[in-house]
Structures are given as C-alpha cells and as structure tokens.
Design a protein around this motif. Structure first.
Motif, PDB file in Angstrom:
ATOM      1  N   GLY A 181      -6.236   7.192  -6.568  1.00  0.00           N
ATOM      2  CA  GLY A 181      -5.367   6.096  -6.177  1.00  0.00           C
ATOM      3  C   GLY A 181      -4.865   6.278  -4.758  1.00  0.00           C
ATOM      4  N   ILE A 182      -4.480   7.516  -4.442  1.00  0.00           N
ATOM      5  CA  ILE A 182      -3.966   7.777  -3.100  1.00  0.00           C
ATOM      6  C   ILE A 182      -5.029   7.466  -2.067  1.00  0.00           C
ATOM      7  N   TYR A 240      -5.401  -2.480 -13.147  1.00  0.00           N
ATOM      8  CA  TYR A 240      -6.464  -2.207 -12.194  1.00  0.00           C
ATOM      9  C   TYR A 240      -7.371  -3.412 -11.991  1.00  0.00           C
ATOM     10  N   TYR A 300     -10.903   0.025  -6.124  1.00  0.00           N
ATOM     11  CA  TYR A 300      -9.783   0.388  -6.991  1.00  0.00           C
ATOM     12  C   TYR A 300      -9.989  -0.145  -8.394  1.00  0.00           C
ATOM     13  N   ALA A 349      -6.695   1.290   2.125  1.00  0.00           N
ATOM     14  CA  ALA A 349      -6.249  -0.103   2.161  1.00  0.00           C
ATOM     15  C   ALA A 349      -5.145  -0.276   3.188  1.00  0.00           C
ATOM     16  N   CYS A 372      -4.574   9.987  -9.955  1.00  0.00           N
ATOM     17  CA  CYS A 372      -3.630   9.717  -8.882  1.00  0.00           C
ATOM     18  C   CYS A 372      -4.244  10.009  -7.521  1.00  0.00           C
ATOM     19  N   ASN A 380       2.333   1.892  -3.340  1.00  0.00           N
ATOM     20  CA  ASN A 380       1.359   2.468  -4.265  1.00  0.00           C
ATOM     21  C   ASN A 380       1.122   3.932  -3.964  1.00  0.00           C
ATOM     22  N   LEU A 381       1.094   4.244  -2.653  1.00  0.00           N
ATOM     23  CA  LEU A 381       0.913   5.641  -2.279  1.00  0.00           C
ATOM     24  C   LEU A 381       2.043   6.473  -2.843  1.00  0.00           C
ATOM     25  N   TRP A 429      -5.534   3.598  -1.680  1.00  0.00           N
ATOM     26  CA  TRP A 429      -4.437   2.891  -1.024  1.00  0.00           C
ATOM     27  C   TRP A 429      -4.219   3.357   0.403  1.00  0.00           C
ATOM     28  N   THR A 430      -4.598   4.609   0.697  1.00  0.00           N
ATOM     29  CA  THR A 430      -4.522   5.029   2.101  1.00  0.00           C
ATOM     30  C   THR A 430      -5.500   4.220   2.924  1.00  0.00           C
ATOM     31  N   TYR A 444       1.611   6.986  -6.538  1.00  0.00           N
ATOM     32  CA  TYR A 444       0.633   7.982  -6.946  1.00  0.00           C
ATOM     33  C   TYR A 444       1.066   9.374  -6.560  1.00  0.00           C
ATOM     34  N   GLU A 445       1.774   9.496  -5.436  1.00  0.00           N
ATOM     35  CA  GLU A 445       2.213  10.829  -5.062  1.00  0.00           C
ATOM     36  C   GLU A 445       3.223  11.356  -6.058  1.00  0.00           C
ATOM     37  N   ALA A 455       0.841  -1.198   0.000  1.00  0.00           N
ATOM     38  CA  ALA A 455       0.000   0.000   0.000  1.00  0.00           C
ATOM     39  C   ALA A 455       0.872   1.243   0.000  1.00  0.00           C
ATOM     40  N   GLU A 456       1.924   1.226   0.819  1.00  0.00           N
ATOM     41  CA  GLU A 456       2.805   2.392   0.879  1.00  0.00           C
ATOM     42  C   GLU A 456       3.473   2.642  -0.450  1.00  0.00           C
TER      43      GLU A 456
END
Lengths: 367, 402
Positions: B388-389, B204, B238, B395, B385, A361-362, B392-393, A365-366, A358-359
């Motif tokens: 997505g953030i 995805y 997602y 998750a 994005c 992926n974060l 995933w946050t 995306y960031e 998860a991190e």
C-alpha cells in the motif's frame, strides 16, 4: 440595460482591458497579499412563530481603505447568502461566481438541522465568501461589502432596493428563449471548446464524487467489521496459555488498524469529499456562465441581423451595435480571464486534494 | 518421532483430476480424484531415493481411512480431514466443490492430513495406512475386513454416557470444555474474517474506478493530463493487488480451520473416555447389586424391596435347593464380574494414560502451529501495508505533478 456593469466599481464607465485584469489576478492571488479575511462560524438556531432557521456569524477583518472600520461581525442566514449570490450573478453575468452549498441534500439521510449538515454547510459558506474575497473583480463588489458589514436591518432595507423579482424573472425568460433560439451561431471557437470541456468535466466530476462516496462507505463497513474482529482474539486468549500473548498482541494490532481507518475516513470526509462536491457545483455554474455569454452574443447577433435588413437606418443602429459589440467583447474577455483563473485554481485544488488523499493513505499504511 | 513414517518416506498429494464414474447406486456422478505420490527416502545418504510410486484416491476413501483410524485408536487425537464443503466463504470465493481454487486448497489439505498421520508416532505404524499409500487395488476390502465398523460406538450410547457418567476424570471434563470453547471461538473468528475480507475487497476494488475516470478525465486536460493518467494507472495496480493478498489469507484461514476440526477430534477422545468410564461404573454397580442379592439369599434377609422377594412371599418360599442353586449362579457371576471389572479398570487406566500422553503431544503441536500461523498472518498484513505504501507513494508523486 441595467445589468451592464461587469467591470469593477472603481471605474464603472471605462472598459477595462484584459491585460490589466490579468495583472490584477496575479497580484491578488497570493495569500500573503490578501487584505480581507473572513470567517464563518458559530451557527445558532432561531425559533420564531413562523419558522426555525440557523444564522452564522460572519467575521471580517480588513485593512482596505473603503471599509469604515477594520473589523466587522454580523450574523447571516442562508437566505442572505442566496441573495448575495444572485446579486453577483446579475452584476457579472459572465464571471464565475463560486457555488453555494445546496438547500437540501436529497440523497443522504441527513436531517435539515443535524449537526453534521450544519457543519458541512458552515464550511461551504466559509469557502464561498473566501473565494469571492480572492476574486480580483468580485472582491470589490458593493453588495459584497454590504453583505459583510451591514447590520441585519440595514441589509433587509438594502435588499428591497434592487431590481424586483419580476425583472429578474424577465431576464431568466429571455435567457431561456435565447438558448432555445440556439445562440450558438457565431460562437467563437474558444467558447465552443470550453463548452465541450465542461460537458466532459462535469461528467467526470460526477463520477468521481460518486466513487469517493462509495469508497467512504466501504471503508466504514470495513471499520465496523474490524471492530468485531479484534475482541474475538482477546476472547480466545482467555482459554489459552501458551499462545495467549500472541493472540492478545493481534487483538491490540487490530484495534490500532481500526483507529488508523477512522483517521483515513476523516481525511476523506474533510478534504476530498467537500472539494469534489464543490467542483460538481462549479461545473453547473460554468455551464450557466457559458449560456449567459451565448445569450449576450445572441442579442448582438440578432441586432446585426435586424440591421442587415434595414440598410437605411444603419447610422442609427450602428451606435447601438457598437455598444453591443463592446458588451460582447467585454463579456468574452471577462469570461476568458476568469476561466483561466478558475482552471488554475481547480488544478491546484485537485492536486493538493489528491496529494492529501495519498498522504493520508500513506499514514494509514505506516501506522 | 524417530521412527515415524514421514522420515522414511516422501509423501505428496500432487495432482487433482475430475473424473466421472458410476457410484454405488449406479448413478453417473462427477468427482475429483487425487494423485498420491510416495517415494522411499534413505535417511543416511542424500541423493539416494527410491522410485516414485503413485496411485489415485478420492475424498470418500480418505474419509474411510480416517473413520478406521478413529475407531481403531480411540485414545489418539486423529488429525482431521479438510472440509467436505466450502464453508466460511466470502463473496468472491464460490462454494462450489468443483471450483479449481477449492480443489487446490483441498489437495493441500489432504496432503497435510497424510503428513500429519505419517508423523504421528502411533498412527504411522498402522498397516492399513501404509496400504492406503501404496496399495491401489483391494484396499477398501482390506479395511472392511478389519471389521472396525463393529467396534464403532453407537452415537446414542455415547450421548447416554455423557449425561449419566458420575465420576469422569476431571482433566477430561476440562478438556471437553476447552474443545467446545476452541471450536466456538475459531468458527466465530473465521466468520468475521470472511466478512472483513469482503469489505476490504470492496475498498480496494472501488479505487479501480478511479483509474478509469482519471484516464478519461486526462483526455481533456492539458497540464494535468499526464499526472492524472499515471495516477490512474497506480489506482488500477492498487485495486488489483487485493486478489493476491486475499488468496494468501485463505491459507491462514485453512490453518485455523484445521484446528477447528481438531477440536472435534479432541471431543471424540473425551467422549470415548466418558463411555469407558460409564461402562466401568455400570459394571461396578451391577457387581455390587449381585453381591447384595447373594448376601440376601444366603442370610435370608430381605433388605431391599424386590419383586422376586414379594412374589416368593406371596406364592410360597423356595426350597433350600433352589436357593443354593441361585447362590451358586450368582457367585459365578460375581467372580466373572470381578474379573471383568478388574480388566475394565486396567483398560480405563491404560486409556487415560495413553490418551493423556497423546493429548500433551497434541497441545504442543497446536501451540506451535497456531503461533506460527498467527505470526505468518501478521507478516501478511505487514506486506499488505508495504504494498500500500508503495502504491500511494507513487500515486502521490503523480498527483503532485498535476
């Protein structure tokens, strides 16, 4: 009955009660309290007339009294690891011995001695030894110590001393026979539950492993297409004036996306994929452990049945049965404690792995 | 832009409907008809709009309109129609003309086409265009009566001109190169974008499988169960989010496609110029040779080899009367030719002037539109994005509670 000693080598004759084992486990699992540090690195290839093989350097640092020195460096090959594993399984049939990386990888198109393959294997071997070192019982195993400390010639001569191939084969035959006999008769509820759990778990882990690999592949394909996508914008900007800057801007952003994708893929292959694979192998091991436990119980049950038909010779057999009952109880307890420990570890591993995904992926995306 | 139709009238293509009917060859066919709604707008006072008028048109009628406009205004970069068949599709979109998503995007494209024509300073004043919007019956006949098909240049003639013209205006040659480059780069971009979309879709969607397996796995776990289950839910979210994201991207692709087709319109203007220039050069050449002939006859010298000269040498000279008659005819022709050349020259200069004015207008429009499109694409990516953030946050939180 040489395969009896699944208790630690400190006190071979006194059966260790479950509670003291659990105490040990709590004491040993904290990394700050570790007194044995092992690394596996530096693969080297050796070519002889008969074969080519790879050895890995195993470095051990310890503060334990029973080790003669505080630092050891030896070279071991995959065969040696296999030997260690089988010795541990012999000595502790109902403990959960960590998995070794496979001999070959069939599905991937990885050559036996490709850099990628060697590196994956090295990491897995490193993990294998460290898991043993962290295990409250296995860490004190004598063969383990020899593996870490003996020079090459010492190791080979020690290897030849153990029970021969034939007796090991005999054990396997007996195990198969007992499982055919259906040693499920008097299985305590707890172990039936474990069996069911393991069946489902192994299915799910299998699926997760496949999914993770598929995601990796899709990401790689995506990355490849993106690599072509960016430069087109740069090419276009060459025939434009007004919008040239915007186009170049997009091209450079796409490039950054590519780099971020690469990082994400690396994260997957470094963390998620190896862990899933390890637990895939673990699920096989656990099924094996459960079978062995069943087998030990089966021995007891068959003796009890035999006794039931020979009421007169009860005294003679009762001692034997007593011993077997002890054995079963010890086996059961060992497994239970180990199981709990394994599940805790698994939970922790899964949690940290997926959190890591998860991190990643974060971060992706960031960026 | 002051007097253009778009300011005086609201134009929308509001609906699309499947119809069946008999075509020219009396064969039953299915086609889509589009509803064009128009409403007069008073520019001064708000809230005072005329009634909504509407009529149905099908794609082939739009095509007829555009052909008419291209032939009648060859110096104008005529806005293109949306594609006839779905091109540059990635696997999820179908290439079927009857597919509702395709029909919807085409409806938007047709509306865009009408708005572009209506906001063009020259094209919006065309009577046929106005009739297309307002007159349901008899429009086709009206168009055909203009006889525009006769004015259309043959393909072969145009090709000929391209290769043989000697002195085209350099600006047009550059423009032609530009339009070729634009066409090739945009079509390449669209192709790769479609592939990228495909791959992204794959990434995805496979995550969706996590959702299912997590949920099944959570059934056998005690402590990890809740965390797994809710994480699985987020994976499903997602996986589902990609559908909307890619649908939005299709609009971006359509914007690029419009300029892909505009490149063709640009090339058409360049071709017309080449044709006119070639015509001019041929007329000039013809005039020069006639003048030469005249001179030769008048002075009796044969400077250039000609079959006539040879035959007259072989079969006897012509009489002075015959020669006089010939010279007279030639002089008439020369005068005609000179006048024609003058008017052609004028035509050519006018064409270049008005074409170039429209090209400048087009360039500005293109730069503005493309810049906006690129910006909106970037905005889309940022929003993707951000989503997505968020996922995933969430998750991550679920995972850490496992």
């Amino acid at each position: 009955d040489t395969s009896l000693t699944e208790v630690n080598s400190f006190s071979p004759s006194v059966p260790v009660s479950p509670s003291s084992m659990i105490n040990q486990y709590k004491f040993e699992d904290g990394p700050e309290l570790r007194d044995l540090f092992i690394t596996v690195d530096d693969p080297e290839s050796h070519i002889t007339a008969i074969e080519t093989f790879i050895t890995y350097r195993v470095v051990t640092k310890t503060t334990r009294g029973e080790f003669d020195s505080s630092e050891y460096e030896v070279r071991r090959r995959y065969q040696d690891f296999l030997w260690l594993k089988s010795k541990l399984e012999e000595a502790h049939p109902t403990l959960i011995i960590p998995p070794l990386p496979e001999k070959f990888i069939m599905k991937g198109m990885v050559e036996r001695f490709s850099d990628e393959f060697i590196e994956t294997r090295r990491k897995a071997l490193h993990k294998f030894l460290n898991r043993i070192a962290d295990h409250p019982t296995l860490t004190f195993n004598e063969d383990f110590k020899i593996f870490l400390t003996a020079q090459a010639w010492e190791l080979s001569s020690h290897k030849k001393q153990g029970p021969g191939l034939l007796s090991r084969m005999g054990q396997t035959v007996r195990a198969v026979a007992s499982s055919v006999r259906g040693a499920v008769k008097n299985r305590p509820e707890m172990f039936s539950e474990m069996n069911n759990y393991m069946e489902t778990f192994s299915q799910k882990i299998n699926l997760l492993d496949k999914i993770a690999h598929r995601i990796y592949k899709e990401e790689r394909d995506y990355f490849n297409e993106m690599k072509e996508y960016g430069p087109i914008h740069t090419l276009w900007s060459a025939s434009e004036e007004d919008i040239a800057d915007s186009l170049k801007g997009i091209a450079s952003c796409i490039e950054r996306c590519c780099r971020a994708t690469e990082k994400r893929m690396a994260g997957l292959s470094e963390h998620l994929l190896p862990i899933l694979h390890e637990y895939l192998l673990y699920s096989e091991i656990l099924m094996g452990v459960l079978k062995r436990r069943d087998q030990i119980q089966g021995e007891l049950d068959s003796k009890v049945d035999a006794l039931a038909n020979k009421k007169t010779e009860r005294d003679q057999f009762s001692e034997e049965i007593g011993k077997l009952e002890d054995k079963v109880e010890r086996a059961n307890n060992a497994l239970k404690a180990d199981w709990d420990r394994w599940k805790q570890n698994m939970q922790w591993d899964m949690r940290s792995t997926f959190t890591n995904v998860a991190e990643n992926n974060l971060r992706y995306y960031e960026e | 832009m002051e007097d253009c139709l778009a300011k005086k009238m609201e134009i929308t293509v509001s609906e699309a409907e499947k119809r069946t009917g008999r075509n020219a060859m009396n064969i039953q066919e299915t086609y889509t008809a589009y509803l064009i709604e128009t409403r007069a707008v008073e520019s001064q006072s708000e809230g005072q709009c005329g009634p909504v008028e509407s009529l149905w048109r099908r794609y082939s009628e739009f095509e007829l309109l555009r052909n008419y406009l291209s032939v009648t205004y060859p110096h104008i970069v005529v806005p293109p129609l949306p594609e006839k068949r779905a091109d540059f599709v990635w696997h999820k979109l179908s290439a079927d003309n009857m597919d509702p998503d395709f029909v919807e995007r085409r409806r938007i494209g047709l509306e865009n086409f009408l708005l572009r024509v209506a906001s063009h300073p020259v094209l919006c004043q065309d009577k046929i265009f106005y009739a297309f919007l307002t007159q349901e019956g008899g429009w086709k006949e009206m168009v055909n009566e203009t006889g525009f098909q006769l004015k259309a240049d043959s393909r072969l003639k145009a090709l000929n001109a391209t290769f043989r013209v000697k002195n085209p205006d350099k600006r047009f040659t550059e423009l032609k190169h530009y339009s070729d480059e634009l066409q090739s780069v945009i079509s390449h971009l669209l192709r790769v974008r479609a592939r990228v979309a495909d791959r992204l879709y794959g990434v995805y969607k496979v995550h969706g499988n996590y959702g299912r397996v997590f949920s099944e796995w959570s059934a056998i776990e005690k402590e990890m169960g809740d965390g797994l289950q809710s994480a699985g839910h987020h994976m499903d979210v997602y996986a589902a989010s990609i559908d909307d994201i890619l649908e939005e991207e299709e609009h971006y692709a359509d914007q690029l496609k419009e300029y892909l087709f505009y490149a063709e319109a640009l090339r058409a203007v360049c071709r017309k110029h080449e044709l006119m220039q070639y015509d001019l050069e041929m007329a000039a050449q013809d005039l020069t040779s006639k003048k030469q002939q005249c001179e030769e006859l008048a002075t009796g010298t044969v400077r250039t080899f000609s079959l006539k000269g040879m035959t007259s040498k072989l079969f006897g000279q012509e009489t002075p009367e015959q020669r006089e008659a010939k010279i007279k005819v030639l002089e008439e022709q020369i005068q005609e030719g000179e006048e024609q050349l003058k008017s052609k020259n004028l035509e050519g200069r006018d064409f270049v002037k008005s074409a170039w004015a429209d090209i400048e207008r087009f360039k500005e429009q293109k730069n503005h539109d493309l810049k906006e499109a690129l910006i909106s694409y970037a905005v889309m990516q940022i929003s993707m994005c951000k989503k997505g953030i968020q996922v995933w946050t969430n998750a991550k939180e679920c995972f850490s509670k496992m």
